[in-house]
Design an enzyme around this catalytic site. Structure first.
Site, PDB file in Angstrom:
ATOM      1  N   ASP A 153     -30.883 -17.568  13.181  1.00  0.00           N
ATOM      2  CA  ASP A 153     -32.158 -17.951  12.562  1.00  0.00           C
ATOM      3  C   ASP A 153     -33.332 -17.237  13.235  1.00  0.00           C
ATOM      4  OD1 ASP A 153     -31.621 -19.437  14.893  1.00  0.00           O
ATOM      5  OD2 ASP A 153     -32.688 -21.201  14.165  1.00  0.00           O
ATOM      6  N   TYR A 154     -33.297 -17.133  14.538  1.00  0.00           N
ATOM      7  CA  TYR A 154     -34.330 -16.418  15.298  1.00  0.00           C
ATOM      8  C   TYR A 154     -34.327 -14.938  14.904  1.00  0.00           C
ATOM      9  CZ  TYR A 154     -36.664 -14.449  19.444  1.00  0.00           C
ATOM     10  OH  TYR A 154     -37.493 -13.762  20.293  1.00  0.00           O
ATOM     11  N   ALA A 155     -33.135 -14.345  14.845  1.00  0.00           N
ATOM     12  CA  ALA A 155     -33.018 -12.932  14.468  1.00  0.00           C
ATOM     13  C   ALA A 155     -33.588 -12.686  13.079  1.00  0.00           C
ATOM     14  CB  ALA A 155     -31.558 -12.487  14.538  1.00  0.00           C
TER      15      ALA A 155
END
Length: 164
Positions: free
Chosen positions: A72-74
């Site tokens: 999700d961060y990526a």
């Protein structure tokens, strides 16, 4: 010549290191959490501004995908990359340059707050440089991109990732 720098997310980690470095180099620094539309409105030479520079903070994860860790961060950082490239093309004629840094494994508390406090120690030996980076190393790159020394850079994504 130093100017005004607004640092979003400047309360810790890379943002705090950037704010401190910029202040030590004579910038007037404001720490905020709100970043590109208002900046463009105020910097645009078309609207009476003097031009300026926006440096976004993405992550090397935007290209690596962070499988099994932070997908999700990526994905959110990949959106920052796209924003950087698109906005750079959109506002270049208004005297505004837009670039991004993409840090890799950096020794900040983001790993502990993400539930993996030992992540830096676990992964740093696998990096080509054999160590994690520091927030200050990323801050130096941000200040370079904000300076006139990088005056021909816009739409650039600068990896600061120890070779990862």
């Amino acid at each position: 010549m130093a100017g005004i720098m607004i640092v979003t997310g400047g309360s810790r980690g890379i943002g705090a290191a950037t704010a401190l470095l910029a202040a030590s180099r004579g910038y007037t620094v404001a720490v905020s959490y709100l970043r590109a539309r208002e900046a463009v409105r105020r910097m645009s030479t078309r609207r009476g501004g003097a031009g300026g520079v926006i440096v976004n903070v993405s992550a090397r994860a935007s290209q690596l995908g962070s499988p099994g860790e932070y997908i999700d961060y990526a994905a959110s950082k990949a959106a920052v990359d796209t924003l950087t490239i698109g906005l750079a093309k959109e506002v270049a004629a208004e005297g505004i340059r837009v670039n991004a840094v993409r840090p890799g494994i950096i020794a900040t508390d983001i790993h502990a707050s993400g539930g993996d406090p030992g992540r830096v120690e676990r992964l740093q030996a696998s990096l080509p440089l054999g160590r994690a980076g520091s927030p200050e190393e990323v801050a130096h790159a941000i200040l370079w991109l904000a300076s006139s020394e990088s005056s021909y850079c816009t739409g650039s994504l600068l990896d600061i990732a120890g070779g990862r």
